[in-house]
Write a protein that holds these residues in place. Structure first.
Motif, PDB file in Angstrom:
ATOM      1  N   UNK A  28       0.919  -1.061   0.346  1.00  0.00           N
ATOM      2  CA  UNK A  28      -0.594  -0.345  -0.381  1.00  0.00           C
ATOM      3  C   UNK A  28       0.766   1.634  -0.080  1.00  0.00           C
ATOM      4  N   UNK A  29       0.252   2.218  -0.386  1.00  0.00           N
ATOM      5  CA  UNK A  29       0.771   4.162  -0.503  1.00  0.00           C
ATOM      6  C   UNK A  29      -0.272   4.499   0.924  1.00  0.00           C
ATOM      7  N   UNK A  30       1.394   4.649   1.326  1.00  0.00           N
ATOM      8  CA  UNK A  30       1.332   5.612   2.513  1.00  0.00           C
ATOM      9  C   UNK A  30       0.659   7.310   2.403  1.00  0.00           C
ATOM     10  N   UNK A  31       1.315   7.643   1.948  1.00  0.00           N
ATOM     11  CA  UNK A  31       1.594   9.590   1.447  1.00  0.00           C
ATOM     12  C   UNK A  31       1.005   9.857   0.043  1.00  0.00           C
ATOM     13  N   UNK A  32      -0.122  10.335   0.197  1.00  0.00           N
ATOM     14  CA  UNK A  32      -0.689  10.906  -1.047  1.00  0.00           C
ATOM     15  C   UNK A  32      -0.877  12.331  -1.291  1.00  0.00           C
ATOM     16  N   UNK A  33      -0.486  12.590  -2.895  1.00  0.00           N
ATOM     17  CA  UNK A  33      -0.779  13.811  -3.034  1.00  0.00           C
ATOM     18  C   UNK A  33      -1.720  14.456  -4.480  1.00  0.00           C
ATOM     19  N   UNK A  34      -2.779  15.421  -3.618  1.00  0.00           N
ATOM     20  CA  UNK A  34      -4.143  14.561  -4.957  1.00  0.00           C
ATOM     21  C   UNK A  34      -4.330  15.683  -5.434  1.00  0.00           C
ATOM     22  N   UNK A  35      -4.012  16.187  -6.923  1.00  0.00           N
ATOM     23  CA  UNK A  35      -3.768  17.185  -7.925  1.00  0.00           C
ATOM     24  C   UNK A  35      -5.611  17.500  -7.799  1.00  0.00           C
ATOM     25  N   UNK A  36      -5.604  18.800  -7.056  1.00  0.00           N
ATOM     26  CA  UNK A  36      -7.148  19.288  -7.578  1.00  0.00           C
ATOM     27  C   UNK A  36      -7.193  20.155  -8.620  1.00  0.00           C
ATOM     28  N   UNK A  37      -8.008  20.304  -9.897  1.00  0.00           N
ATOM     29  CA  UNK A  37      -8.236  20.734 -10.260  1.00  0.00           C
ATOM     30  C   UNK A  37     -10.078  21.362 -10.487  1.00  0.00           C
ATOM     31  N   UNK A  38     -10.373  22.720 -11.266  1.00  0.00           N
ATOM     32  CA  UNK A  38     -11.700  22.780 -11.747  1.00  0.00           C
ATOM     33  C   UNK A  38     -12.872  22.380 -12.288  1.00  0.00           C
ATOM     34  N   UNK A  39     -11.600  21.420 -12.523  1.00  0.00           N
ATOM     35  CA  UNK A  39     -12.487  20.196 -13.348  1.00  0.00           C
ATOM     36  C   UNK A  39     -13.009  18.910 -12.499  1.00  0.00           C
ATOM     37  N   UNK A  40     -12.505  19.043 -11.330  1.00  0.00           N
ATOM     38  CA  UNK A  40     -13.400  18.254 -10.378  1.00  0.00           C
ATOM     39  C   UNK A  40     -13.235  16.584 -10.599  1.00  0.00           C
ATOM     40  N   UNK A  41     -12.724  16.401 -11.411  1.00  0.00           N
ATOM     41  CA  UNK A  41     -12.553  15.498 -11.887  1.00  0.00           C
ATOM     42  C   UNK A  41     -11.221  14.179 -10.764  1.00  0.00           C
ATOM     43  N   UNK A  42     -10.599  14.889  -9.907  1.00  0.00           N
ATOM     44  CA  UNK A  42      -9.941  13.956  -9.253  1.00  0.00           C
ATOM     45  C   UNK A  42     -11.079  13.666  -7.292  1.00  0.00           C
ATOM     46  N   UNK A  43     -12.442  14.122  -7.930  1.00  0.00           N
ATOM     47  CA  UNK A  43     -13.276  14.108  -6.931  1.00  0.00           C
ATOM     48  C   UNK A  43     -13.581  11.869  -6.967  1.00  0.00           C
ATOM     49  N   UNK A  44     -13.315  11.705  -8.718  1.00  0.00           N
ATOM     50  CA  UNK A  44     -14.061  10.438  -8.920  1.00  0.00           C
ATOM     51  C   UNK A  44     -12.590   9.393  -7.925  1.00  0.00           C
ATOM     52  N   UNK A  45     -11.911   9.582  -7.100  1.00  0.00           N
ATOM     53  CA  UNK A  45     -10.589   8.861  -6.597  1.00  0.00           C
ATOM     54  C   UNK A  45     -10.724   8.289  -4.788  1.00  0.00           C
ATOM     55  N   UNK A  46     -12.745   8.994  -5.026  1.00  0.00           N
ATOM     56  CA  UNK A  46     -12.467   8.917  -3.573  1.00  0.00           C
ATOM     57  C   UNK A  46     -12.390   6.960  -2.971  1.00  0.00           C
ATOM     58  N   UNK A  47     -12.943   6.347  -3.592  1.00  0.00           N
ATOM     59  CA  UNK A  47     -13.348   4.761  -3.630  1.00  0.00           C
ATOM     60  C   UNK A  47     -12.006   4.152  -3.740  1.00  0.00           C
ATOM     61  N   UNK A  48     -10.929   5.496  -4.841  1.00  0.00           N
ATOM     62  CA  UNK A  48      -9.748   4.298  -4.909  1.00  0.00           C
ATOM     63  C   UNK A  48      -8.571   4.051  -4.090  1.00  0.00           C
ATOM     64  N   UNK A  49      -8.342   5.702  -3.538  1.00  0.00           N
ATOM     65  CA  UNK A  49      -7.365   6.008  -2.623  1.00  0.00           C
ATOM     66  C   UNK A  49      -7.440   5.431  -0.777  1.00  0.00           C
ATOM     67  N   UNK A  50      -8.679   4.656  -0.521  1.00  0.00           N
ATOM     68  CA  UNK A  50      -9.099   3.475   0.556  1.00  0.00           C
ATOM     69  C   UNK A  50      -7.905   2.201  -0.260  1.00  0.00           C
ATOM     70  N   UNK A  51      -8.934   1.560  -1.368  1.00  0.00           N
ATOM     71  CA  UNK A  51      -7.820   0.505  -1.578  1.00  0.00           C
ATOM     72  C   UNK A  51      -6.465   0.430  -1.857  1.00  0.00           C
ATOM     73  N   UNK A  52      -5.717   2.330  -1.717  1.00  0.00           N
ATOM     74  CA  UNK A  52      -4.599   1.342  -2.079  1.00  0.00           C
ATOM     75  C   UNK A  52      -3.859   2.107  -0.989  1.00  0.00           C
ATOM     76  N   UNK A  53      -4.252   2.708  -0.319  1.00  0.00           N
ATOM     77  CA  UNK A  53      -3.441   3.233   1.385  1.00  0.00           C
ATOM     78  C   UNK A  53      -4.208   1.983   2.316  1.00  0.00           C
ATOM     79  N   UNK A  54      -3.425   1.100   2.479  1.00  0.00           N
ATOM     80  CA  UNK A  54      -4.031   0.279   3.008  1.00  0.00           C
ATOM     81  C   UNK A  54      -3.522   0.044   4.905  1.00  0.00           C
ATOM     82  N   UNK A  55      -3.165   1.135   5.307  1.00  0.00           N
ATOM     83  CA  UNK A  55      -3.276   1.276   6.958  1.00  0.00           C
ATOM     84  C   UNK A  55      -3.806   2.433   7.271  1.00  0.00           C
TER      85      UNK A  55
END
Length: 309
Positions: free
Chosen positions: A154-181
């Motif tokens: 798993x990845x423990x430290x994530x940087x999320x690039x948040x732009x005005x288009x809001x596509x980054x919001x679709x990562x909500x269910x993905x980051x818990x899958x990638x970050x394991x603790x």
């Protein structure tokens, strides 16, 4: 619209990076409880005199298929996950995109090989082309990105690039899958490329500095609220909003925080426009010292109610 991952797809080319890709894919498939697909596209050079693949007329098609399946089997020897090998013939990007885009929502795992110079300028790398062709998110793992080369937990430290288009919001269910603790950290970054909103810019009621600060304060509150709602699994949440170039800000923060993954949205754009103005996504894929998760714009139009602002 948030995505629910129903499959993991590993794009393998049998390079030295393929075991790393498979290790990530198998771990994520086990964690999500979904099927793992391993796709390999055999490039089929065309005979200049006949519109057929060179090796097909020589009876080599079956041999290449079997060889690819055996090599995939060797990669999966110790993987305790339900998996399926997929062998296609043709351009790797076209064949991978055709397969992946017809699957239910899935996560693609690939690796960055690193290409520079004129070849990158005119045709790009396979990974960069995939980010434009895929309608699914893709995790691009980088060898030597600070992870243990023999395991992935798993990845423990994530940087999320948040732009005005809001596509980054679709990562909500993905980051818990990638970050394991529960020790996971998320740093949300928004770069103010333009000075400010037009309605505020035209007002004489406040100085430029006051208006700029008011805008940053408002965006900071919005992102903090959204971050707490969307990334509730994270142990630490931070927000940075400042004027600047998105990729430069993201790379700097990722370096300062020793992050192991960067998340960035992908917008559709033509090749000419990317030559002129560049692409935040491609810049991060090229220069990031760690893994990158690309999230494409949704297939359906994003309405005003779906956007962050």
């Amino acid at each position: 619209m948030p995505m629910t991952i129903q499959a993991i797809v590993c794009a393998v080319d049998f390079s030295p990076f393929s075991p790393l890709v498979v290790r990530h894919g198998a771990t994520l498939a086990r964690r999500a409880g979904v099927r793992l697909y391993l796709i390999h596209a055999v490039h089929d050079p065309q005979d200049g005199a006949h519109p057929t693949a060179v090796f097909e007329r020589g009876g080599d098609l079956a041999h290449r298929t079997e060889d690819a399946r055996q090599r995939i089997q060797a990669l999966m020897t110790d993987a305790e996950v339900e998996w399926e090998a997929v062998v296609r013939f043709g351009d790797p990007v076209e064949q991978t995109a055709a397969f992946v885009n017809h699957l239910p929502p899935c996560l693609v795992v690939s690796a960055s090989h690193g290409v520079s110079g004129f070849r990158r300028l005119f045709i790009g790398t396979v990974v960069e082309r995939l980010t434009r062709a895929l309608k699914r998110p893709m995790l691009v793992v980088k060898p030597g990105g600070g992870e243990d080369p023999d395991r992935f937990d798993g990845f423990r430290s994530a940087v999320v690039s948040c732009d005005s288009h809001g596509y980054w919001q679709r990562t909500a269910p993905l980051l818990p899958l990638l970050q394991f603790d529960t020790a996971s950290r998320i740093h949300m970054v928004h770069a103010l490329e333009g000075p400010m909103e037009k309605g505020i810019r035209d007002s004489d009621a406040a100085s430029y500095g006051q208006v700029q600060q008011a805008l940053q304060d408002r965006l900071n509150r919005q992102l903090n609220e959204q971050g707490r709602q969307m990334f509730s699994h994270a142990d630490q949440l931070a927000v940075t909003i400042a004027p600047g170039v998105p990729q430069e800000m993201v790379l700097q923060i990722a370096s300062d925080q020793a992050s192991d993954i960067i998340v960035v949205g992908v917008r559709c754009s033509g090749r000419v426009s990317r030559w002129i103005s560049g692409s935040t996504t491609e810049a991060l894929l090229r220069r990031s010292p760690c893994s990158v998760l690309t999230v494409p714009e949704p297939l359906e139009p994003v309405t005003a109610g779906d956007r962050r602002r």
